[in-house]
Design a protein around this motif. Structure first.
Motif, mmCIF file in Angstrom:
data_model
loop_
_atom_site.group_PDB
_atom_site.id
_atom_site.type_symbol
_atom_site.label_atom_id
_atom_site.label_comp_id
_atom_site.label_asym_id
_atom_site.label_seq_id
_atom_site.Cartn_x
_atom_site.Cartn_y
_atom_site.Cartn_z
ATOM 1 N N GLY A 98 10.957 -27.132 42.608
ATOM 2 C CA GLY A 98 10.174 -27.051 41.384
ATOM 3 C C GLY A 98 8.777 -26.503 41.530
ATOM 4 N N HIS A 99 8.423 -25.984 42.731
ATOM 5 C CA HIS A 99 7.075 -25.455 42.890
ATOM 6 C C HIS A 99 7.074 -24.333 43.922
ATOM 7 N N GLY A 100 5.967 -23.559 43.955
ATOM 8 C CA GLY A 100 5.848 -22.476 44.916
ATOM 9 C C GLY A 100 6.314 -21.144 44.346
ATOM 10 N N ALA A 101 6.490 -20.167 45.238
ATOM 11 C CA ALA A 101 6.882 -18.818 44.813
ATOM 12 C C ALA A 101 8.293 -18.770 44.272
ATOM 13 N N VAL A 102 9.118 -19.725 44.697
ATOM 14 C CA VAL A 102 10.500 -19.809 44.217
ATOM 15 C C VAL A 102 10.691 -21.156 43.546
ATOM 16 N N THR A 103 11.078 -21.128 42.270
ATOM 17 C CA THR A 103 11.420 -22.352 41.551
ATOM 18 C C THR A 103 12.832 -22.182 41.008
ATOM 19 N N LEU A 104 13.733 -22.995 41.500
ATOM 20 C CA LEU A 104 15.134 -22.864 41.116
ATOM 21 C C LEU A 104 15.763 -24.240 40.952
ATOM 22 N N ALA A 105 16.762 -24.304 40.075
ATOM 23 C CA ALA A 105 17.570 -25.507 39.938
ATOM 24 C C ALA A 105 19.005 -25.077 39.709
ATOM 25 N N GLY A 106 19.933 -25.748 40.366
ATOM 26 C CA GLY A 106 21.348 -25.417 40.189
ATOM 27 C C GLY A 106 22.134 -25.622 41.459
ATOM 28 N N ASN A 107 23.285 -24.968 41.527
ATOM 29 C CA ASN A 107 24.188 -25.184 42.651
ATOM 30 C C ASN A 107 24.941 -23.920 43.025
ATOM 31 N N PHE A 108 25.354 -23.875 44.292
ATOM 32 C CA PHE A 108 26.439 -23.009 44.738
ATOM 33 C C PHE A 108 27.643 -23.929 44.939
#
Length: 251
Positions: free
Chosen positions: A80-90
């Motif tokens: 939730g923070h920084g240059a990459v913010t992602l939520a989800g799954n493989f």
């Protein structure tokens, strides 16, 4: 209520029975290493290396499914923070290449309860389904679909906290905690159906991902490492929790 209690007891009894220890020298461990041997770590490195060809097709007697391809139910992404913010799954990920792993080193410190292993994998090719939403270096990413990744020269370090409990009168190894760190030299990725199938946006994001793949993976290293640790901890405990240490680590 009594019927439910009886059912629970039977389930627990079944679980205990299913953990059956090996009672013979496994064919993938030719001779045990010795704790007091000054070269015990070199010996253990050879022991782990000797397991991979057998793991490729599975070792049912210690509950290890086939390792080629390696199936991983889910790798969760929550950043939730920084240059990459992602939520989800493989989800439902199949990885080709792990059985070609080379063991670089092992380091066992029984007094400290530590076992570290360094591994090198020439390549890993994966297919999975993804469900992701977030931002990659300020570029939005939203999609649900098929994902393909190709990773090259993957170096992985596995840090384990271990104990040696006694089960059924035999000493075994149990991994209490695991941390996984990795780095690689090259990565290619393709996410299908980004932005509900918008081909222009999808092409733009996939191109951007590939140009910045190493930086993005570095941002996600801890997150992915935690998911891999969850998988590999089970593999280690399924195997070495059923193998008396006398077969691979003698006094």
């Amino acid at each position: 209520m009594r019927g439910a209690q009886i059912g629970l007891v039977l389930m627990l009894a079944s679980a205990v029975v299913s953990i059956k220890l090996l009672n013979r020298q496994p064919e993938w461990i030719k001779i045990p290493c010795h704790r007091k041997d000054p070269k015990v770590n070199e010996c253990l490195k050879n022991t782990f290396q000797g397991m991979f060809p057998f793991m490729a097709r599975g070792i049912p007697e210690v509950n290890i499914p086939r390792f080629e391809p390696l199936f991983i139910e889910k790798i969760g992404i929550t950043k939730g923070h920084g240059a990459v913010t992602l939520a989800g799954n493989f989800n439902h990920l199949y990885a080709h290449g792990p059985s070609n792993t080379t063991t670089i080193y092992t380091s066992l410190d029984e007094k400290a309860g530590k076992l570290d292993i360094g591994l090198h994998i020439p390549f890993i090719r994966t297919e999975s389904q993804y469900d992701l939403k977030g931002n990659i270096l300020l570029l939005p990413l939203v999609g649900v679909g098929d994902a393909k990744l190709y990773l090259k020269n993957v170096t992985t370090e596995v840090f384990m906290k271990v104990t040696f409990p006694t089960i059924e009168g035999e000493e075994v190894m149990k991994v209490e905690h695991m941390k996984v760190e990795f780095k690689l030299s090259h990565c290619r990725v393709h996410l299908d159906n980004l932005f509900n199938g918008n081909k222009v946006l999808g092409h733009t994001v996939n191109t951007f991902l590939n140009k910045n793949s190493l930086e993005i993976l570095d941002e996600l290293n801890e997150n992915i490492g935690d998911s891999l640790a969850f998988v590999f901890l089970k593999v280690m405990n399924d195997a070495f929790g059923r193998i008396p240490t006398k077969y691979w680590l003698a006094a």
